[in-house]
Scaffold this motif. Sequence first.
Motif, PDB file in Angstrom:
ATOM      1  N   GLU A  20       5.706  47.405 -37.020  1.00  0.00           N
ATOM      2  CA  GLU A  20       4.561  47.513 -36.108  1.00  0.00           C
ATOM      3  C   GLU A  20       4.165  46.144 -35.568  1.00  0.00           C
ATOM      4  O   GLU A  20       3.921  45.206 -36.333  1.00  0.00           O
ATOM      5  N   ASP A  21       4.082  46.035 -34.247  1.00  0.00           N
ATOM      6  CA  ASP A  21       3.671  44.777 -33.620  1.00  0.00           C
ATOM      7  C   ASP A  21       2.163  44.557 -33.708  1.00  0.00           C
ATOM      8  O   ASP A  21       1.702  43.440 -33.906  1.00  0.00           O
ATOM      9  N   GLU A  22       1.408  45.642 -33.557  1.00  0.00           N
ATOM     10  CA  GLU A  22      -0.054  45.517 -33.587  1.00  0.00           C
ATOM     11  C   GLU A  22      -0.535  45.411 -35.032  1.00  0.00           C
ATOM     12  O   GLU A  22      -0.131  46.191 -35.895  1.00  0.00           O
TER      13      GLU A  22
ATOM     14  N   SER B  14       9.647  57.694 -45.690  1.00  0.00           N
ATOM     15  CA  SER B  14       8.490  57.021 -45.100  1.00  0.00           C
ATOM     16  C   SER B  14       7.577  58.027 -44.416  1.00  0.00           C
ATOM     17  O   SER B  14       8.031  58.826 -43.587  1.00  0.00           O
ATOM     18  N   ILE B  15       6.319  57.997 -44.757  1.00  0.00           N
ATOM     19  CA  ILE B  15       5.341  58.915 -44.176  1.00  0.00           C
ATOM     20  C   ILE B  15       5.380  58.834 -42.648  1.00  0.00           C
ATOM     21  O   ILE B  15       5.478  57.750 -42.067  1.00  0.00           O
ATOM     22  N   ALA B  16       5.355  60.002 -42.011  1.00  0.00           N
ATOM     23  CA  ALA B  16       5.349  60.114 -40.548  1.00  0.00           C
ATOM     24  C   ALA B  16       6.602  59.514 -39.906  1.00  0.00           C
ATOM     25  O   ALA B  16       6.643  59.284 -38.706  1.00  0.00           O
ATOM     26  N   GLY B  17       7.638  59.240 -40.719  1.00  0.00           N
ATOM     27  CA  GLY B  17       8.880  58.697 -40.182  1.00  0.00           C
ATOM     28  C   GLY B  17       8.755  57.289 -39.648  1.00  0.00           C
ATOM     29  O   GLY B  17       9.553  56.855 -38.813  1.00  0.00           O
ATOM     30  N   LEU B  18       7.778  56.532 -40.156  1.00  0.00           N
ATOM     31  CA  LEU B  18       7.584  55.165 -39.680  1.00  0.00           C
ATOM     32  C   LEU B  18       8.699  54.253 -40.183  1.00  0.00           C
ATOM     33  O   LEU B  18       9.293  54.498 -41.229  1.00  0.00           O
ATOM     34  N   GLY B  19       8.968  53.182 -39.455  1.00  0.00           N
ATOM     35  CA  GLY B  19       9.914  52.177 -39.925  1.00  0.00           C
ATOM     36  C   GLY B  19      10.977  51.816 -38.917  1.00  0.00           C
ATOM     37  O   GLY B  19      11.004  52.304 -37.789  1.00  0.00           O
TER      38      GLY B  19
ATOM     39  N   ASN C 273      -2.707  58.868 -36.965  1.00  0.00           N
ATOM     40  CA  ASN C 273      -3.935  58.516 -36.246  1.00  0.00           C
ATOM     41  C   ASN C 273      -4.286  57.043 -36.428  1.00  0.00           C
ATOM     42  O   ASN C 273      -4.738  56.379 -35.497  1.00  0.00           O
ATOM     43  N   ILE C 274      -4.063  56.533 -37.636  1.00  0.00           N
ATOM     44  CA  ILE C 274      -4.374  55.128 -37.916  1.00  0.00           C
ATOM     45  C   ILE C 274      -3.411  54.198 -37.179  1.00  0.00           C
ATOM     46  O   ILE C 274      -3.830  53.219 -36.545  1.00  0.00           O
ATOM     47  N   ILE C 275      -2.103  54.513 -37.254  1.00  0.00           N
ATOM     48  CA  ILE C 275      -1.085  53.664 -36.641  1.00  0.00           C
ATOM     49  C   ILE C 275      -1.023  53.864 -35.124  1.00  0.00           C
ATOM     50  O   ILE C 275      -0.752  52.937 -34.372  1.00  0.00           O
ATOM     51  N   GLY C 276      -1.277  55.099 -34.694  1.00  0.00           N
ATOM     52  CA  GLY C 276      -1.252  55.405 -33.270  1.00  0.00           C
ATOM     53  C   GLY C 276      -0.019  56.159 -32.818  1.00  0.00           C
ATOM     54  O   GLY C 276       0.095  56.544 -31.654  1.00  0.00           O
ATOM     55  N   HIS C 277       0.930  56.406 -33.722  1.00  0.00           N
ATOM     56  CA  HIS C 277       2.150  57.139 -33.381  1.00  0.00           C
ATOM     57  C   HIS C 277       2.868  57.525 -34.659  1.00  0.00           C
ATOM     58  O   HIS C 277       2.516  57.075 -35.754  1.00  0.00           O
TER      59      HIS C 277
END
Length: 315
Positions: A24-26, A236-241, A285-289
């Motif tokens: 995540e950049d942000e 990884s939750i929500a497929g993040l990474g 919702n927290i990460i935005g995607h």
Amino acid sequence: MTESRYPDSIELCEVAPRDGFQAEDEWIPTEKKIEIIRKLADTGVSSMEVTSFVHPKAIPQLKDAEEVVQAVQDISTMKMRALVPNVKGAERAIGAGIKKLKLMLSATDAHSLSNANATVEEAQKKLEPIAELAEKENVNVGGSISVAFGCPYEGRVTEKQLYPILKRYQQMNVQEVSLADTTGMANPKQVHHMLQDLQAAFPDMTFSMHLHNTRGLALANMAAGMEQGIRRFDSSIAGLGGCPYAPGATGNVPTEDVVHMLEEMSIKSGISLEKIIQAAKEVKNIIGHDGGSYMLQAGPNSQLHDKVESQNKVN
């Protein structure tokens, strides 16, 4: 009827707080990272890679590693590990309270040079002092091999390319190694043959798998891994990474998708499907995607819909 080779249960290690957040950049506020870790622990997640102790300039998103680890030390239901790239990182991790370190190597020189600015042999040699420090501090160490099935620069990786890496790990007294499909280049047949070969060549080593869903084969590859006796997987939750140094890499296999598949197969993970789907929604919702979660798109099989009474069909 052939007897099933699928297990009764497996262990999932949640890696979003490290592998997910690093992509995540942000900036994700430290308190939000802690909040997410606690939400995940509440779902029944029993193992988690909570952060990486890398130089802040390399991955600014994880510059708060000490603060995050120290803030979640009270979670007694979950084993925590951290990725460490060098002795300095290992010292920071141990000082913060981490009891298991994760080492990282690439299967190919091309990926290693882009990721660690060193050849595979050079990078592995730099890990030896970490293993020595861990033994001295009575801390567990696990190894990993990135692009273990396929490299975006060199192509398909063979079993024999992994032999010298695994032998070196053994010499370092590292007996647990994660095979990472970093850019989602593996397929189930390849996974089957790779694991069959490696387990025969290294019978005393425990293998786990870290799968990315870049080309939609992560769940199929996981099933192939389970058939070959693998009982530990990362998700990884929500497929993040996604690896910052791997072109085209997408997220990890989503934890909620894995738990859903396991429940449909009557394989226990200790994680509540209802809670993990809700956690995935909150994390999104927290990460935005999200990173491509089927549960967030379609929901579980148990989520039925109202019956359609009639349809107006046009001839």
